[in-house]
Design a protein around this motif. Structure first.
Motif, PDB file in Angstrom:
ATOM      1  N   LEU A  16       0.996  -1.200  -0.015  1.00 37.21           N
ATOM      2  CA  LEU A  16       0.074  -0.148  -0.148  1.00 37.21           C
ATOM      3  C   LEU A  16       0.926   1.190  -0.008  1.00 37.21           C
ATOM      4  CD1 LEU A  16      -2.564  -1.172   2.720  1.00 37.21           C
ATOM      5  CD2 LEU A  16      -2.909  -1.286   0.207  1.00 37.21           C
ATOM      6  N   PHE A  17       0.505   2.388  -0.531  1.00 36.83           N
ATOM      7  CA  PHE A  17       1.332   3.624  -0.537  1.00 36.83           C
ATOM      8  C   PHE A  17       1.014   4.176   0.649  1.00 36.83           C
ATOM      9  CE2 PHE A  17      -0.163   3.182  -5.413  1.00 36.83           C
ATOM     10  CZ  PHE A  17       1.224   2.651  -5.726  1.00 36.83           C
ATOM     11  N   PRO A  18       1.976   4.568   1.358  1.00 39.02           N
ATOM     12  CA  PRO A  18       1.798   5.059   3.095  1.00 39.02           C
ATOM     13  C   PRO A  18       1.048   6.403   2.729  1.00 39.02           C
ATOM     14  CG  PRO A  18       4.242   4.938   2.362  1.00 39.02           C
ATOM     15  CD  PRO A  18       3.348   4.243   1.125  1.00 39.02           C
ATOM     16  N   TRP A  19       1.447   7.289   1.720  1.00 38.61           N
ATOM     17  CA  TRP A  19       0.817   8.788   1.638  1.00 38.61           C
ATOM     18  C   TRP A  19      -0.449   8.749   1.170  1.00 38.61           C
ATOM     19  CZ3 TRP A  19       4.614   6.413  -1.768  1.00 38.61           C
ATOM     20  CH2 TRP A  19       4.232   6.145  -2.683  1.00 38.61           C
ATOM     21  N   ARG A  20      -1.107   7.685   0.697  1.00 39.37           N
ATOM     22  CA  ARG A  20      -2.585   7.711   0.222  1.00 39.37           C
ATOM     23  C   ARG A  20      -3.250   6.883   1.343  1.00 39.37           C
ATOM     24  NH1 ARG A  20      -2.599   8.105  -5.923  1.00 39.37           N
ATOM     25  NH2 ARG A  20      -4.961   7.297  -5.721  1.00 39.37           N
ATOM     26  N   THR A  21      -4.781   7.407   1.402  1.00 40.67           N
ATOM     27  CA  THR A  21      -5.580   6.800   2.518  1.00 40.67           C
ATOM     28  C   THR A  21      -5.942   5.411   2.148  1.00 40.67           C
ATOM     29  OG1 THR A  21      -7.367   8.104   1.365  1.00 40.67           O
ATOM     30  CG2 THR A  21      -6.548   9.144   3.218  1.00 40.67           C
ATOM     31  N   VAL A  22      -6.885   4.918   2.642  1.00 39.07           N
ATOM     32  CA  VAL A  22      -7.331   3.352   2.039  1.00 39.07           C
ATOM     33  C   VAL A  22      -8.303   3.517   0.990  1.00 39.07           C
ATOM     34  CG1 VAL A  22      -9.091   1.579   2.789  1.00 39.07           C
ATOM     35  CG2 VAL A  22      -7.230   2.303   4.547  1.00 39.07           C
ATOM     36  N   ILE A  23      -9.043   4.608   0.756  1.00 40.88           N
ATOM     37  CA  ILE A  23     -10.000   4.578  -0.313  1.00 40.88           C
ATOM     38  C   ILE A  23      -8.997   5.170  -1.263  1.00 40.88           C
ATOM     39  CG2 ILE A  23     -10.784   7.165   0.262  1.00 40.88           C
ATOM     40  CD1 ILE A  23     -13.414   6.227  -0.947  1.00 40.88           C
ATOM     41  N   ASP A  24      -8.097   5.910  -1.336  1.00 40.53           N
ATOM     42  CA  ASP A  24      -7.198   6.475  -2.252  1.00 40.53           C
ATOM     43  C   ASP A  24      -6.335   5.246  -2.861  1.00 40.53           C
ATOM     44  OD1 ASP A  24      -8.296   8.913  -2.657  1.00 40.53           O
ATOM     45  OD2 ASP A  24      -6.917   9.952  -1.051  1.00 40.53           O
ATOM     46  N   TYR A  29      -5.010   6.019   7.134  1.00 39.58           N
ATOM     47  CA  TYR A  29      -3.652   5.790   6.516  1.00 39.58           C
ATOM     48  C   TYR A  29      -3.343   4.478   6.694  1.00 39.58           C
ATOM     49  CZ  TYR A  29      -3.225  10.536   4.989  1.00 39.58           C
ATOM     50  OH  TYR A  29      -3.860  11.553   3.952  1.00 39.58           O
ATOM     51  N   PRO A  30      -2.514   3.559   5.905  1.00 37.87           N
ATOM     52  CA  PRO A  30      -2.117   2.375   6.287  1.00 37.87           C
ATOM     53  C   PRO A  30      -1.362   1.994   7.647  1.00 37.87           C
ATOM     54  CG  PRO A  30      -1.577   3.029   4.051  1.00 37.87           C
ATOM     55  CD  PRO A  30      -2.101   4.138   4.637  1.00 37.87           C
ATOM     56  N   HIS A  31      -0.536   3.119   8.054  1.00 39.93           N
ATOM     57  CA  HIS A  31      -0.109   2.979   9.279  1.00 39.93           C
ATOM     58  C   HIS A  31      -0.840   2.880  10.552  1.00 39.93           C
ATOM     59  CE1 HIS A  31      -0.026   7.449   9.432  1.00 39.93           C
ATOM     60  NE2 HIS A  31      -0.201   7.240  10.648  1.00 39.93           N
ATOM     61  N   GLU A  32      -2.096   3.097  10.121  1.00 38.79           N
ATOM     62  CA  GLU A  32      -3.054   3.373  11.351  1.00 38.79           C
ATOM     63  C   GLU A  32      -3.942   2.116  11.164  1.00 38.79           C
ATOM     64  OE1 GLU A  32      -4.365   8.043  11.436  1.00 38.79           O
ATOM     65  OE2 GLU A  32      -5.318   7.093   9.503  1.00 38.79           O
ATOM     66  N   GLN A  77      -4.107  -5.737   4.605  1.00 36.68           N
ATOM     67  CA  GLN A  77      -4.372  -6.762   3.596  1.00 36.68           C
ATOM     68  C   GLN A  77      -5.857  -6.744   2.983  1.00 36.68           C
ATOM     69  OE1 GLN A  77      -2.806  -8.037   1.385  1.00 36.68           O
ATOM     70  NE2 GLN A  77      -1.692  -9.693   2.060  1.00 36.68           N
ATOM     71  N   ARG A  78      -6.755  -6.537   3.783  1.00 36.12           N
ATOM     72  CA  ARG A  78      -7.952  -6.343   3.472  1.00 36.12           C
ATOM     73  C   ARG A  78      -7.941  -5.190   2.236  1.00 36.12           C
ATOM     74  NH1 ARG A  78     -12.515  -7.476   8.029  1.00 36.12           N
ATOM     75  NH2 ARG A  78     -11.078  -8.628   9.330  1.00 36.12           N
ATOM     76  N   ALA A  79      -7.505  -4.032   2.512  1.00 32.05           N
ATOM     77  CA  ALA A  79      -7.293  -3.065   1.710  1.00 32.05           C
ATOM     78  C   ALA A  79      -6.669  -3.518   0.159  1.00 32.05           C
ATOM     79  CB  ALA A  79      -6.608  -1.958   2.365  1.00 32.05           C
ATOM     80  N   ALA A  80      -5.559  -4.193   0.527  1.00 29.91           N
ATOM     81  CA  ALA A  80      -5.073  -4.629  -0.670  1.00 29.91           C
ATOM     82  C   ALA A  80      -5.908  -5.649  -1.642  1.00 29.91           C
ATOM     83  CB  ALA A  80      -3.513  -5.623  -0.448  1.00 29.91           C
ATOM     84  N   ILE A  81      -6.581  -6.409  -0.981  1.00 29.37           N
ATOM     85  CA  ILE A  81      -7.496  -7.365  -1.560  1.00 29.37           C
ATOM     86  C   ILE A  81      -8.778  -6.475  -2.210  1.00 29.37           C
ATOM     87  CG2 ILE A  81      -9.330  -9.043  -1.367  1.00 29.37           C
ATOM     88  CD1 ILE A  81      -7.612 -10.280   0.804  1.00 29.37           C
TER      89      ILE A  81
END
Length: 268
Positions: free
Chosen positions: A103-111, A147-150, A157-161
């Motif tokens: 995941l891109f750490p600078w982008r939110t989950v939706i982004d 954000y991913p770090h949160e 991994q759900r976000a990646a799926i």
């Protein structure tokens, strides 16, 4: 959209037949040295909507084969096709989920989830509207602006799926996606992945080192030999879902697969 007799509806329905024909892969060295053969003459077919697990000893070429199917690596000989069309490079028709969440750490989950759609030229605002249903599908609706770090590893991994699903692929390729998670989170995500698979009817090609995971998830298990990877046996998992992880039938099948892997360990 596909309708079922019990009233279910899918968000999309696309055919996803994969054919692996006589695939070999040799990693070349210097001109005066022989290369390393990672895969040797592998052939099998994956039917539309089937859940296939690739299982074998470390270094047998499971990930290499998956990356060739994704179009991220080339093969030395043979062919892999999707719905009869040879795979020659990456394509949104084939979604890829890695063990590391990527995941891109600078982008939110939706982004993060909209990234693939944006790369296809869809406006960000429209892409965000399209992915709302996938956020809900993986249970991240209330975390879309995080954000991913949160997030925990399982949530990442759900976000990646969801990002892979957002492109509405014909086949989803997964390279040990739960390998870095604790056992409890892994079991939960296995259950949730099966729910997604049953709803979406998307074809899955799933790499794992876990016999338990392969037996729990798959319709068939492609057991591979030690390097160079060959198809040792294709094991049918003809057990109804939902499956008990400790039923006698599951234990018998697991023991059979373990014996196949044990044979490879002693064949070296």
């Amino acid at each position: 959209m596909k309708n079922y007799s019990d009233g279910r509806q899918e968000l999309w329905y696309k055919m996803g037949r994969v054919s692996v024909k006589n695939v070999s892969r040799v990693f070349s060295k210097k001109e005066d040295e022989s290369g390393t053969e990672a895969l040797h003459n592998i052939s099998f077919d994956v039917q539309d909507g089937e859940f296939i697990c690739l299982l074998g000893p470390s270094g047998c070429g499971k990930t290499t084969l998956l990356r060739i199917a994704a179009g991220l690596e080339t093969l030395t000989s043979g062919e892999i096709t999707l719905n009869g069309v040879p795979i020659t490079g990456p394509d949104p028709k084939r979604g890829m989920v890695f063990q590391q969440y990527s995941l891109f750490p600078w982008r939110t989950v939706i982004d993060n989830i909209t990234f693939g759609l944006e790369m296809q030229g869809i406006k960000k605002s429209e892409a965000r509207k399209q992915v709302e249903k996938y956020l809900e599908l993986v249970g991240l609706g209330q975390f879309k602006n995080s954000y991913p770090h949160e997030l925990s590893g399982g949530m990442q991994q759900r976000a990646a799926i969801a990002r892979a699903l957002a492109n509405e692929p014909e086949v989803l390729l997964m390279d040990e996606p739960f390998g870095a998670l604790d056992a409890q989170t892994r079991n939960v995500l296995q259950d949730e992945l099966l729910k997604i698979w049953e709803q979406k009817h998307v074809t899955f090609l799933f790499v794992t080192h876990s016999v338990d995971e392969a037996v729990f998830l798959s319709d068939r298990i492609v057991v591979m030999t030690s390097r160079p990877g060959r198809v040792k046996e294709i094991v049918s998992v003809e057990l109804p879902r939902p499956r008990s992880r400790t039923s006698p039938e599951v234990n018998r099948l697991r023991d059979h697969v373990l014996k196949l892997l044990e044979e490879e360990r002693f064949s070296k």
